[in-house]
Each structure stands twice: as structure tokens, then as C-alpha cells.
Design a protein around this motif. Structure first.
Motif, PDB file in Angstrom:
ATOM      1  N   THR A  75      -4.978   0.404  -7.938  1.00 47.48           N
ATOM      2  CA  THR A  75      -6.305   0.841  -7.499  1.00 47.48           C
ATOM      3  C   THR A  75      -6.295   2.339  -7.244  1.00 47.48           C
ATOM      4  O   THR A  75      -5.237   2.953  -7.101  1.00 47.48           O
ATOM      5  CB  THR A  75      -6.726   0.139  -6.192  1.00 47.48           C
ATOM      6  N   GLN A  76      -7.492   2.909  -7.135  1.00 46.39           N
ATOM      7  CA  GLN A  76      -7.603   4.268  -6.645  1.00 46.39           C
ATOM      8  C   GLN A  76      -7.432   4.249  -5.130  1.00 46.39           C
ATOM      9  O   GLN A  76      -7.402   3.192  -4.502  1.00 46.39           O
ATOM     10  CB  GLN A  76      -8.960   4.869  -7.020  1.00 46.39           C
ATOM     11  N   ARG A  77      -7.344   5.415  -4.538  1.00 45.33           N
ATOM     12  CA  ARG A  77      -7.194   5.492  -3.083  1.00 45.33           C
ATOM     13  C   ARG A  77      -8.517   5.150  -2.411  1.00 45.33           C
ATOM     14  O   ARG A  77      -9.562   5.684  -2.782  1.00 45.33           O
ATOM     15  CB  ARG A  77      -6.759   6.901  -2.678  1.00 45.33           C
ATOM     16  N   HIS A  78      -8.460   4.247  -1.420  1.00 43.28           N
ATOM     17  CA  HIS A  78      -9.692   3.926  -0.692  1.00 43.28           C
ATOM     18  C   HIS A  78      -9.403   3.400   0.701  1.00 43.28           C
ATOM     19  O   HIS A  78     -10.161   2.600   1.246  1.00 43.28           O
ATOM     20  CB  HIS A  78     -10.549   2.946  -1.491  1.00 43.28           C
ATOM     21  N   PRO A  86       0.421   2.018  -9.659  1.00 41.91           N
ATOM     22  CA  PRO A  86      -0.800   1.855  -8.861  1.00 41.91           C
ATOM     23  C   PRO A  86      -1.771   0.884  -9.544  1.00 41.91           C
ATOM     24  O   PRO A  86      -1.955   0.924 -10.755  1.00 41.91           O
ATOM     25  CB  PRO A  86      -1.380   3.268  -8.815  1.00 41.91           C
ATOM     26  N   ILE A 118       0.849  -1.186   0.000  1.00 41.27           N
ATOM     27  CA  ILE A 118       0.000   0.000   0.000  1.00 41.27           C
ATOM     28  C   ILE A 118       0.888   1.240   0.000  1.00 41.27           C
ATOM     29  O   ILE A 118       1.837   1.324   0.774  1.00 41.27           O
ATOM     30  CB  ILE A 118      -0.932   0.039   1.222  1.00 41.27           C
ATOM     31  N   SER A 160      -3.309   3.438  -1.946  1.00 44.31           N
ATOM     32  CA  SER A 160      -3.554   2.607  -3.123  1.00 44.31           C
ATOM     33  C   SER A 160      -2.737   1.321  -3.040  1.00 44.31           C
ATOM     34  O   SER A 160      -1.640   1.314  -2.469  1.00 44.31           O
ATOM     35  CB  SER A 160      -3.169   3.355  -4.405  1.00 44.31           C
ATOM     36  N   VAL A 184      -0.300  -1.003  -4.844  1.00 46.37           N
ATOM     37  CA  VAL A 184       0.639  -0.721  -5.930  1.00 46.37           C
ATOM     38  C   VAL A 184       1.523  -1.937  -6.197  1.00 46.37           C
ATOM     39  O   VAL A 184       1.703  -2.801  -5.338  1.00 46.37           O
ATOM     40  CB  VAL A 184       1.538   0.496  -5.605  1.00 46.37           C
TER      41      VAL A 184
END
Length: 419
Positions: free
Chosen positions: A380-383, A378, A361, A365, A367
Motif C-alpha cells: 500500500t501507499q503510506r496512510h 510494499p 507496517i 505502509s 508490507v
């Protein structure tokens, strides 16, 4: 990015070996958080269909968690707390065991013997975070000792052990809390209550990882078939705790595991069980003089070797105090810094099965990090994912992690774009 679980409860992944070998199922437990231990079931979810199976349900007031999967077959191992806990015997670091589950049959991994004279091959307390070796034959774990906890808690030092298929081990079972186990167990780390400042002594061994899918090659060209790397807490010249990286080379033959060294394998009433004669412990990092000495302990991570066995990855702070990925050979030498971004690494990490990338992480994200260049991609998007686990599927096509949604920790998956 795909959400895998939806039930209004928490889902907890272990930090490695959470996928079945066919890359179709993820095993998990249902603790409300990583720090508590109140789950009653071990479960798995099919990442293709969303189907959820209950693999094991504890009885007698016991709790279970921290499940991992054999890389070679549908076999599971997890922590099991004591049945019928009471005021004198409750779940604790030194009151837990490993349980193996295969074809719906559950058996104790480790035996327990807390009545002297102690039984070689049995433990005297609690095993924790059980991880199969890459070939699925051996199991590593961390350990705490009931006998010394009762004698003097300061002597109950965290250690690393190995469970080997040289059992079963059947103690006399005089005490009502004693039990037999299917595997022969031995501690492999060597600790001391009072490490000498500036020395290689440690008083805690933890966060271990198997080295290489088939071991590693030594400078003389020979292959060390099995080894474990782990973090060991040393003391600086001024007495400060400094976590360093260590490795233990492990013998292959059953006879070597049953041959005691200078101290008894099963321990005594005032000493811990001791490593067999053929186990050799070695320090790999020497960071006492750095601006930020020692391996990083935040975020919590487990040291991990690439499948090729020529690089062990760990977290250490750079000159700005940012936790970065570093690599070192199992033969030692200077660590090489892999990541350098201001964001650093925010989670535990794992190697992609190819050994070409690592996953973790960063800035919220999931990565991929190129294992040669440190370049970040990356996925994913940030969550706000959990930093406890980022785990690749055995076929390398997917990566799984945890993140909260609607107040509950759920399981998620994304494609890696690699295999």
C-alpha cells in the motif's frame, strides 16, 4: 487497497484469526480504541459486498470485544465483561471471561470459582485475547486472578492459559459472580512474584502464540503436537526487567491435563492455579548481554510461529536500537535477524498462510517481508495504519488492517499477490 467499513464509529480488529475460514468475512468489535473496553457488539463485514452483520449484542450493561474466529468453522470467541456491573464488581483484568458463539448460541468458555475450595478446570478471574489453535480444538488466553488480586495485588501475575474441550466445568456457584463454563481451563506458564536476577524465573507471561499448524519436530525426530510460545519478563543480574522468549510443551491426553503437579491445579487462597504435571516450560532466548537486551515491547506484538513449526518470529532491537524481526527454532539456538532496514517494524505482524512471507507496517505502509531473505515488498501507499493488527486471509490472497479516516478507525484490505 480497499476500504471495507464506512460507518462513523470505530472498528477494531484483533491481532490474529479475524477472518472466517472461507476468507469472505472479517470479525471485529466496536471499541473506540484498543485500550478501552466499552463496545457492546461483535460484528463482521463481508469483504466482497460490504454487508455488515451483528453477531452478538451484550445485555445487562456488559461490554464485549477482542473477537477471534475458529480457523476451521464459523465459531467465534471473545471477551465478555460482567453483566450488571456495580461498585464492587466492574470490568477489569480479573473480571472478564471468554464467550464462544456458534449458530447464534453463546456459551461461557471458562468457568469461574472464587470460593474455596476451588474447582479444578475453573478459573478464578479473567481470561483475555482468546485464540483458537490451528486445528480449532483448543484456545489459548492470558489470565489475571481475582482471588489473589483481593489478597495481594502484587501476587496477581499475568499468565498464559489454555481452554480444552474436556468440560463442561460446573462449580458450586456460591458467589453471585461465579458461573459454569464449557471448557476445562488450566494455566500453562509458571511465574513467581520475585524472579531471581539472572535466572529463568519470570513474573509475567504474555503475548503468546501457537507453534506450528501441527506442532514442531524435536531434535530426536519426535513431534511435539502442541506448544505455545510467549514473552516472559526475566530480571537481569542488576534487577532490570528483560523480556525473553519462552515455550511450553503441552500434553495431549485429557488425563494429563487433570493431573496436578507439585501444586494444586485450582490454586489456593494465597497461590495461583498451577500448570498440570505434564506441562514443560523452557526459555528460548538469552539476551541479557546484548546492547539492547530483551524482546522489543514497542511496538506491541505477539510472538508468531510459521505454519511449518520450525521458526518463531519476534521483535528485538538491533545494535542501533531499531525493532527488527528475528527468527528462532522452537528447539532454541541462536536467533537469526530477518529484517535490517533503518525503518524497522512498526506493528504487530503475522505469517502468510504459506509460511513464505510475513506482513507488518513499515514507514506507514503495509508490507510483505520474505521469510528467507528479509526483502520488503510494499502493498500500500503510506496512510498511517494502526499497528495493532495486520492479518492475512486463510486463502492468503488478502491482508486486512485498520487505519483512521475522517476521525474513525476503519477496516481496510489489499491483495497480497500470493496464495
Amino acid at each position: 487497497m480497499k476500504q471495507l467499513t464506512f460507518a462513523p464509529r470505530h472498528h477494531q480488529l484483533t491481532n490474529i484469526n479475524t477472518w472466517t475460514p472461507d476468507s469472505r468475512w472479517l470479525a471485529f468489535d466496536v471499541r473506540p480504541s484498543g485500550a478501552s473496553f466499552t463496545g457492546e457488539t461483535i460484528e463482521r463485514v463481508n469483504v466482497e459486498t460490504g454487508e455488515v452483520d451483528v453477531l452478538y449484542r451484550a445485555t445487562g450493561g456488559a461490554n464485549v470485544g477482542v473477537v477471534t474466529v475458529n480457523p476451521q468453522k464459523a465459531q467465534y470467541v471473545f471477551i465478555h465483561g460482567p453483566e450488571n456491573p456495580d461498585a464492587g464488581w466492574q470490568y477489569d483484568f480479573h473480571h472478564r471471561r471468554g464467550v464462544m458463539l456458534e449458530n447464534d448460541i453463546a456459551q461461557n468458555l471458562d468457568a469461574m470459582d472464587i470460593t474455596p475450595p476451588f474447582t479444578p478446570g475453573a478459573l478464578r478471574g479473567g481470561s483475555h485475547v482468546h485464540v483458537f489453535s490451528p486445528d480449532g480444538e483448543w484456545v489459548s488466553f492470558t489470565y489475571n486472578d481475582h482471588v489473589l488480586h483481593e489478597y495481594d495485588p502484587a501476587l496477581d501475575l499475568r499468565n498464559v492459559g489454555v481452554a480444552l474441550p474436556f468440560g463442561p466445568v460446573t462449580p458450586p456457584c456460591v458467589h453471585p459472580r461465579e458461573y459454569a463454563g464449557q471448557y476445562w481451563c488450566a494455566l500453562v506458564s509458571r511465574t513467581t512474584p520475585a524472579p531471581k536476577p539472572g535466572s529463568d524465573d519470570i513474573n509475567r507471561a504474555y503475548e503468546e502464540g501457537w507453534v506450528g499448524a501441527h506442532g514442531y519436530r524435536k531434535p530426536d525426530g519426535s513431534v511435539q503436537r502442541r506448544a505455545l510460545a510467549f514473552i516472559g519478563d526475566t530480571r537481569s543480574a542488576t534487577g532490570e526487567k528483560i523480556p525473553e522468549l519462552f515455550i511450553v510443551d503441552l500434553p495431549e491426553q485429557e488425563a494429563d491435563w487433570k493431573q496436578a503437579g507439585a501444586e494444586p491445579l485450582a490454586g489456593t487462597e494465597t497461590t495461583l492455579p498451577a500448570p498440570p504435571a505434564g506441562v514443560a516450560q523452557r526459555r528460548l532466548t538469552f539476551t541479557h548481554s546484548r546492547a539492547y537486551p530483551g524482546l522489543a515491547t514497542t511496538p506491541r506484538h505477539w510472538v508468531r510461529s510459521n505454519p511449518q513449526g520450525d521458526a518463531i518470529a519476534f521483535l528485538m532491537r538491533d545494535e542501533r536500537g531499531v525493532a527488527q524481526l528475528w527468527l528462532i527454532s522452537p528447539n532454541g539456538g541462536e536467533p537469526q535477524q530477518l529484517t535490517a532496514g533503518e525503518a524497522g517494524v512498526e506493528s504487530a505482524f503475522n505469517w502468510h498462510p504459506s509460511g513464505e512471507w510475513l506482513g507488518f507496517i513499515q514507514q506507514g505502509s503495509v508490507v510483505l517481508c520474505d521469510a528467507k531473505t528479509g526483502a520488503i515488498t510494499p502493498l500500500t501507499q503510506r496512510h498511517s495504519p494502526s499497528g495493532d493488527a495486520v492479518v492475512f486471509s486463510p486463502d492468503g490472497k488478502n491482508v486486512a488492517w485498520m487505519a483512521h479516516k475522517d476521525g474513525y478507525q476503519q477496516l481496510w484490505m489489499a491483495e497480497t499477490g500470493h496464495k
